[in-house]
Design a protein around this motif. Structure first.
Motif, PDB file in Angstrom:
ATOM      1  N   GLU A   1      -1.152  50.449 -22.334  1.00  0.00           N
ATOM      2  CA  GLU A   1      -0.270  49.960 -23.383  1.00  0.00           C
ATOM      3  C   GLU A   1       1.022  49.409 -22.818  1.00  0.00           C
ATOM      4  O   GLU A   1       1.466  49.787 -21.724  1.00  0.00           O
ATOM      5  N   ILE A   2       1.634  48.486 -23.579  1.00  0.00           N
ATOM      6  CA  ILE A   2       2.962  47.954 -23.275  1.00  0.00           C
ATOM      7  C   ILE A   2       3.763  48.017 -24.564  1.00  0.00           C
ATOM      8  O   ILE A   2       3.319  47.540 -25.616  1.00  0.00           O
ATOM      9  N   VAL A   3       4.949  48.622 -24.506  1.00  0.00           N
ATOM     10  CA  VAL A   3       5.801  48.819 -25.673  1.00  0.00           C
ATOM     11  C   VAL A   3       6.713  47.602 -25.840  1.00  0.00           C
ATOM     12  O   VAL A   3       7.374  47.166 -24.894  1.00  0.00           O
ATOM     13  N   CYS A   4       6.750  47.065 -27.061  1.00  0.00           N
ATOM     14  CA  CYS A   4       7.571  45.893 -27.376  1.00  0.00           C
ATOM     15  C   CYS A   4       8.601  46.251 -28.445  1.00  0.00           C
ATOM     16  O   CYS A   4       8.371  47.118 -29.279  1.00  0.00           O
ATOM     17  N   ASP A   5       9.725  45.543 -28.422  1.00  0.00           N
ATOM     18  CA  ASP A   5      10.787  45.820 -29.392  1.00  0.00           C
ATOM     19  C   ASP A   5      10.504  45.206 -30.756  1.00  0.00           C
ATOM     20  O   ASP A   5      10.937  45.736 -31.778  1.00  0.00           O
ATOM     21  N   THR A   6       9.826  44.058 -30.793  1.00  0.00           N
ATOM     22  CA  THR A   6       9.586  43.371 -32.065  1.00  0.00           C
ATOM     23  C   THR A   6       8.115  42.976 -32.186  1.00  0.00           C
ATOM     24  O   THR A   6       7.401  42.883 -31.184  1.00  0.00           O
ATOM     25  N   ARG A   7       7.692  42.729 -33.405  1.00  0.00           N
ATOM     26  CA  ARG A   7       6.315  42.285 -33.617  1.00  0.00           C
ATOM     27  C   ARG A   7       6.089  40.920 -32.974  1.00  0.00           C
ATOM     28  O   ARG A   7       5.036  40.676 -32.399  1.00  0.00           O
ATOM     29  N   ASN A   8       7.075  40.034 -33.066  1.00  0.00           N
ATOM     30  CA  ASN A   8       6.921  38.715 -32.450  1.00  0.00           C
ATOM     31  C   ASN A   8       6.704  38.817 -30.940  1.00  0.00           C
ATOM     32  O   ASN A   8       5.876  38.112 -30.372  1.00  0.00           O
ATOM     33  N   GLN A   9       7.455  39.718 -30.326  1.00  0.00           N
ATOM     34  CA  GLN A   9       7.301  39.928 -28.888  1.00  0.00           C
ATOM     35  C   GLN A   9       5.905  40.468 -28.581  1.00  0.00           C
ATOM     36  O   GLN A   9       5.251  40.030 -27.624  1.00  0.00           O
ATOM     37  N   ALA A  10       5.443  41.407 -29.413  1.00  0.00           N
ATOM     38  CA  ALA A  10       4.114  41.991 -29.214  1.00  0.00           C
ATOM     39  C   ALA A  10       3.017  40.949 -29.405  1.00  0.00           C
ATOM     40  O   ALA A  10       2.053  40.888 -28.628  1.00  0.00           O
ATOM     41  N   GLU A  11       3.147  40.132 -30.424  1.00  0.00           N
ATOM     42  CA  GLU A  11       2.131  39.110 -30.688  1.00  0.00           C
ATOM     43  C   GLU A  11       2.105  38.057 -29.579  1.00  0.00           C
ATOM     44  O   GLU A  11       1.043  37.565 -29.204  1.00  0.00           O
ATOM     45  N   GLN A  12       3.282  37.716 -29.049  1.00  0.00           N
ATOM     46  CA  GLN A  12       3.309  36.760 -27.942  1.00  0.00           C
ATOM     47  C   GLN A  12       2.613  37.348 -26.713  1.00  0.00           C
ATOM     48  O   GLN A  12       1.814  36.680 -26.058  1.00  0.00           O
ATOM     49  N   LEU A  13       2.918  38.612 -26.410  1.00  0.00           N
ATOM     50  CA  LEU A  13       2.294  39.264 -25.262  1.00  0.00           C
ATOM     51  C   LEU A  13       0.788  39.352 -25.444  1.00  0.00           C
ATOM     52  O   LEU A  13       0.015  39.085 -24.515  1.00  0.00           O
ATOM     53  N   ARG A  14       0.341  39.727 -26.652  1.00  0.00           N
ATOM     54  CA  ARG A  14      -1.105  39.796 -26.905  1.00  0.00           C
ATOM     55  C   ARG A  14      -1.744  38.418 -26.715  1.00  0.00           C
ATOM     56  O   ARG A  14      -2.837  38.314 -26.165  1.00  0.00           O
TER      57      ARG A  14
END
Length: 314
Positions: free
Chosen positions: A146-159
């Motif tokens: 797992e990688i922890v992201c601060d925002t959903r946008n950041q998480a979606e970009q990483l995914r």
């Protein structure tokens, strides 16, 4: 050290020779663990990590990519500090974190797509994100990356970036954070390969092979046990039927081939069907033995039914 720590130690030793990959990894460092402070006379950049080896890697990247000699917190060794205005602005400009007015934007915003256009830069970005904000469970216990992201946008970009290499990354919210995670062993092997953690990859593959072998052995043992239980239960039922016929009307009432079969089963209660057939003269195959035993069971059932009907009439 944990398995996750071992992976990070391995990745911290890798420094790309290409400046564009260095910038992509630095961008991940800043986005996932950076703190930008805007002051009246300039700006300050801090990059934090609990691993000294990662802080040292960040120091090396800044030196290789910009010729900047950053300060390392000498008390904890857990952060890089840039305080010279021109150095901070150079770095932030390179990683696209200055707005049109030249003012630093938030470090948790999504990364500019220009930094992760190349496949090699995508690899470097994922590696940087994992080093700063990722973790892995011990594969001997479970498969979880797992990688922890601060925002959903950041998480979606990483995914989306990870999606260039694997198809199984998912996003889930955990309290105020968003987690990009993988739970399938083969996909975790792939992402380790993407980041360049080849030693950890081999260790994980060895664990997977051992787990698969144990699971295969367990499946075979369970299957064999089930077959043995089925065979034993069938033999017990056959013995009960034969003894019931013997008690009710005697085995001599059976046709010759069934009489012979019933006597053999009484004589060899634990023998498998194939072995019983070999005792006959001439020998009979497994299906032939099974056919005769089924006929004996049918006769026993008829006798039980007749007895029940007789009892009902009385």
């Amino acid at each position: 050290m944990s398995f996750s720590g071992d992976v990070k130690e391995e990745l911290a030793r890798q420094v790309s020779s290409s400046r564009h990959c260095q910038l992509a990894e630095l961008a991940a460092f800043i986005h996932f663990a950076g703190k930008i402070s805007v002051m009246p006379d300039g700006a300050r950049l801090e990059i934090l990590s609990e691993h000294v080896s990662i802080v040292k890697k960040c120091y090396t990247l800044l030196k290789d990519a910009f010729g900047i000699t950053a300060s390392i917190d000498t008390h904890t060794g857990s952060r890089i500090i840039l305080e010279k205005k021109e150095d901070v602005l150079r770095v932030l400009q390179a990683v696209k974190l200055l707005n049109v007015e030249g003012i630093p934007s938030g470090a948790s915003d999504v990364t500019d797509g220009l930094l992760v256009q190349k496949i090699c830069c995508k690899r470097a970005f994922i590696r940087g994100a994992f080093l700063m904000s990722g973790s892995m469970s011990d594969p001997k216990k479970s498969y979880h990356f797992e990688i922890v992201c601060d925002t959903r946008n950041q998480a979606e970009q990483l995914r989306g970036i990870m999606g260039e290499f694997i198809s199984d990354a998912k996003v889930v919210q955990r309290k105020k954070y968003y987690i990009v995670y993988i739970k399938e062993g083969a996909q975790i092997v792939d992402i380790l390969n993407v980041m360049g953690a080849h030693t950890a990859l081999m260790d994980l593959e060895n664990v997977r092979i051992l787990k698969d072998m144990r699971n295969d052995v367990n499946r075979k043992v369970n299957c064999e046990t089930a077959n043995i239980n089925k065979t034993v239960n069938a033999a017990v039922k056959q013995m009960e039927d034969i003894r019931y016929i013997q008690k009710q009307q005697g085995l001599g009432s059976l046709p010759e081939n069934l009489y012979e079969m019933a006597c053999l089963r009484l004589e060899h209660p634990d023998a498998p069907l194939k072995e019983l057939g070999e005792y006959l003269d001439p020998p009979v195959g497994k299906s032939g033995v099974n056919h005769r035993l089924r006929k004996i069971s049918a006769i026993a059932e008829d006798l039980r039914r007749s007895k029940e009907e007789t009892n009902d009439e009385t």
